[in-house]
Design an enzyme around this catalytic site. Structure first.
Site: not given
Length: 239
Positions: A24, A26
């Protein structure tokens, strides 16, 4: 961060293996929480919606899925790409890298380890943050507009696996901070390393993370040989 102070991040080092790694963005590679809070406060005011209500459910989800709940006229990719493309330019000073992220990704690149970023953000948002923070761009990227359904649907992580040239039998490890993303990784059939950067330990546990670490300083590449990545996971949570 809730009960982090009571947690024991002191599990013995464990070596885990994978064919490929999926990150991922953020909350996992960068932390743009302050920027995103300011962004949703501005947009919430424009839409006449309490931004705190939006923020309760927005982390780890695509903007198009959030906006569908509040203003269908804004829930289109043209608007969202323009909007998200402005965030790094307007709030660039409000984002930092997650500790250990730059060193780990540089190590992966130096060894030509197959890894990808799989994010709920748009391409404009991710490339904007990479430019602002001067991070090495991922060779493989899956963004919000690449899939019909966002996290916790597993489609994005399965697409990341395919874009790395992996078979559907490949052993993948996902790095995530948000419960929706952890659930997406688990639904794809992958192991998940949860980062305690944005959510409580209880939320990360309930989502199904296989290991929980404070940040990416706990992850080191031990070996990459014959297409197999061996990672040393240091100081995970002891339950």
């Amino acid at each position: 961060m809730g009960s982090l102070g009571e947690a024991s991040f002191s599990a013995p080092t464990e070596v885990v293996s994978a064919d490929g790694l999926l990150f991922d963005f953020d909350g996992t590679i960068i932390d743009s929480t302050e920027a995103i809070v300011k962004h949703w406060h501005s947009l919430g005011k424009e839409m006449g919606v309490d931004p705190e209500v939006i923020l309760q459910t927005s982390h780890g989800r695509r903007s198009i899925d959030v906006l569908r709940l509040y203003d269908e006229t804004k829930a289109n990719w043209d608007y969202i790409n323009r909007m998200e493309g402005l965030i790094p330019r307007e709030y660039g000073k409000d984002a930092v890298e997650i500790p250990g992220a730059r060193d780990l990704l540089d190590q992966l690149d130096s060894l030509s380890v197959p890894w990808a970023v799989v994010t709920s953000g748009t391409r404009a948002l991710v490339t904007g943050w990479i430019d602002v923070l001067k991070l090495s761009p991922p060779r493989t990227l899956v963004v919000a507009e690449d899939v019909e359904n966002g996290k916790p649907d597993p489609a994005c992580y399965l697409l990341g696996q395919r874009r790395l040239g992996m078979s559907d039998k490949a052993n993948m490890i996902v790095f995530e901070d948000a419960p929706s993303g952890i659930r997406a990784g688990k639904a794809a059939g992958f192991k998940v390393i949860g980062l305690a950067t944005t959510h409580t330990l209880d939320q990360i546990r309930e989502a199904g993370a296989d290991w929980i670490v404070q940040d990416l300083r706990s992850i080191k590449v031990k070996d990459f040989d014959g297409g197999i990545i061996k990672l040393a996971v240091h100081n995970a949570v002891i339950d």
